[in-house]
Design an enzyme around this catalytic site. Structure first.
Site, short mmCIF file in Angstrom:
data_model
loop_
_atom_site.label_atom_id
_atom_site.label_comp_id
_atom_site.label_asym_id
_atom_site.label_seq_id
_atom_site.Cartn_x
_atom_site.Cartn_y
_atom_site.Cartn_z
N ASP A 37 0.65 -1.49 0.26
CA ASP A 37 -0.08 -0.14 -0.32
C ASP A 37 1.09 1.12 -0.04
O ASP A 37 0.65 1.96 0.08
CB ASP A 37 -0.89 0.01 1.17
CG ASP A 37 -0.49 0.10 2.37
OD1 ASP A 37 0.88 0.17 2.38
OD2 ASP A 37 -1.20 -0.26 3.78
N GLU A 39 3.09 2.30 2.43
CA GLU A 39 3.95 2.70 3.62
C GLU A 39 5.16 1.86 3.66
O GLU A 39 5.40 1.13 3.20
CB GLU A 39 2.42 1.85 4.37
CG GLU A 39 1.27 2.63 5.04
CD GLU A 39 0.47 2.83 5.64
OE1 GLU A 39 0.55 1.61 6.02
OE2 GLU A 39 -0.41 3.27 5.71
N ARG A 95 15.33 27.38 1.50
CA ARG A 95 15.43 28.93 0.71
C ARG A 95 13.59 29.51 0.91
O ARG A 95 14.22 30.07 0.59
CB ARG A 95 15.71 27.55 -0.88
CG ARG A 95 16.93 27.97 -0.78
CD ARG A 95 17.68 27.63 -2.57
NE ARG A 95 17.10 26.25 -2.83
CZ ARG A 95 16.99 25.39 -3.81
NH1 ARG A 95 17.45 26.05 -4.74
NH2 ARG A 95 16.58 23.83 -3.67
N HIS A 130 20.37 32.83 4.51
CA HIS A 130 20.47 33.76 4.39
C HIS A 130 19.94 35.21 4.70
O HIS A 130 20.02 36.01 5.64
CB HIS A 130 19.20 33.44 2.49
CG HIS A 130 19.26 35.15 2.16
ND1 HIS A 130 20.37 36.04 1.68
CD2 HIS A 130 18.65 35.35 1.17
CE1 HIS A 130 19.45 37.02 0.74
NE2 HIS A 130 18.95 36.59 0.32
N ASP A 169 25.52 35.97 -7.07
CA ASP A 169 24.38 36.82 -6.71
C ASP A 169 24.64 37.00 -5.10
O ASP A 169 25.57 36.50 -4.66
CB ASP A 169 22.57 35.49 -6.51
CG ASP A 169 23.08 34.31 -5.50
OD1 ASP A 169 24.16 34.43 -4.40
OD2 ASP A 169 22.15 33.06 -5.53
N LYS A 192 21.72 39.23 -8.52
CA LYS A 192 20.91 38.53 -10.04
C LYS A 192 19.59 38.84 -9.40
O LYS A 192 19.09 38.95 -8.23
CB LYS A 192 20.83 36.74 -9.56
CG LYS A 192 19.99 35.39 -9.65
CD LYS A 192 19.47 33.95 -9.53
CE LYS A 192 19.78 33.65 -7.79
NZ LYS A 192 20.16 32.56 -6.94
N ARG A 194 15.72 37.01 -9.97
CA ARG A 194 14.70 35.63 -10.50
C ARG A 194 13.36 35.84 -10.62
O ARG A 194 12.58 36.56 -9.91
CB ARG A 194 15.08 34.30 -9.26
CG ARG A 194 14.34 32.91 -9.75
CD ARG A 194 14.06 32.35 -8.25
NE ARG A 194 15.72 31.84 -8.18
CZ ARG A 194 16.30 30.57 -8.79
NH1 ARG A 194 15.51 30.32 -9.78
NH2 ARG A 194 17.29 30.85 -8.56
N ASP A 219 29.32 28.62 -5.70
CA ASP A 219 27.16 29.22 -5.37
C ASP A 219 27.07 27.83 -4.21
O ASP A 219 27.78 26.43 -4.01
CB ASP A 219 25.97 28.90 -6.42
CG ASP A 219 24.74 29.69 -5.83
OD1 ASP A 219 25.10 29.53 -4.83
OD2 ASP A 219 24.25 29.10 -7.34
#
Ligand code: R5P
Length: 308
Positions: A37, A39, A95, A130, A169, A192, A194, A219
């Site tokens: 199934d 699982e 991100r 970031h 970037d 950069k 986007r 990067d």
């Protein structure tokens, strides 16, 4: 240090074996069986009672891996492990660290909460920090963020003549500056824009080709490859030598390596946080040191978790 066993999630056998050797730990086995199934049954083949269990699972393609990961952690805990620590050389969802549009969730926060609920510690490599300052902004467990910069810089020094490190970037500035300093070469950071998953543009580097330096694009993540493809095209158009592309995490969502070569990249190389055909830079020794450091951190929390 408490007795320790390292368990490889499928696909992480090489990293787990290296870690077990470096830590002087046992290497156990984890099997995941899919029921008809869909699982999953997770089975740990190693004594866990009273021991630190280190589960090694790099988390690209995280959605398919996450339920088995939680079940594997649960199996180790059912075996009364003292602590269950996750080594995820690549940790997913970092991100999505802000709601980019009304109604979106901050996935980094939600995914970190899920991981924190099932593990007692986390070791990862260059998480995409970031807008988040540290893993502690979203994870509630002890963690270590390994920096791959020493390994990247050593690779550049050994393989590239007259390098100039180029970040594609603004957010790459943090690792690009560190790598360039260690490799004793200059660096520059592009801008950069986007517009979509596969629609990006980058500003010109403005480097003087007469300096005859080899651009090394660095990067943290190559996913579709479009960020680096646009940067490679720009550098080639400016008349530089064919750029070298280095990335920490080769996620390679599309055929990014072929696209980069077609755009004019001389080489594409990543670390081995995600196994792939161009993962030439071994960061396992750096990871092992961080795991040893985290495991040496004793603690009330570990005792508390062992009893739950
Ligand atoms: C962006 O925030 C990251 O640092 C990378 O530049 C990005 O994830 C690369 O994505 P792609 O390869 O899809 O352009």
């Amino acid at each position: 240090m408490r007795s320790c066993v390292v368990l490889p999630f499928p696909g992480n056998e090489a990293c787990a074996a290296s870690l077990a050797r470096a830590l002087g730990a046992d290497l156990g086995a984890l099997t995941l069986r899919a029921f008809p199934d869909g699982e999953t049954l997770a089975t740990v083949t190693a004594p866990c009672a009273g021991r630190d269990v280190v589960l090694v699972a790099t988390l690209d393609r995280a959605d398919a891996k996450t339920v088995p990961l939680v079940l594997a952690a649960g199996a180790a805990r059912d075996g009364t492990a003292a602590r269950v620590v996750l080594v995820a050389p690549y940790i997913a969802y970092m991100r999505q660290d802000v709601a980019f549009a009304p109604g979106q969730g901050v996935s980094a926060r939600h995914y970190a909460r899920l991981v924190s609920a099932h593990f007692d510690g986390l070791v990862t490599v260059d998480p995409h920090l970031h807008r988040l300052r540290s893993l502690d902004d979203v994870f509630t467990i002890p963690s270590r963020a390994v920096r791959s910069a020493p390994a990247l810089a050593a690779w550049i020094s050994a393989h590239v003549d007259r390098p100039v490190v180029v970040g594609p970037d603004a957010e790459s500035e943090q690792w690009v500056a560190d790598v360039a300093t260690r490799a004793a070469c200059p660096h520059v950071v592009l801008m950069k824009t986007r517009r979509g998953d596969r629609d990006v543009s980058v500003s010109p580097a403005g480097l003087d080709p007469a300096e005859r330096r080899t651009p090394v694009l660095v990067d943290d993540i190559v996913s579709t490859g479009h960020t680096l493809v646009e940067a490679v095209r720009g550098l080639v158009a400016e008349g530089h030598a064919a750029p070298v592309c280095l990335a920490v995490h080769g996620v390679f969502a599309d055929d990014a390596v072929a696209a980069l070569r077609a755009a004019g990249a001389a080489r594409v190389v990543t670390t081995n946080t995600i196994p792939n055909a161009v993962a030439e830079i071994d960061v396992t020794p750096l990871v092992a040191a961080a795991v040893a450091d985290l495991l040496a951190e004793g603690g009330a929390r570990a005792e508390h978790r062992a009893g739950r």
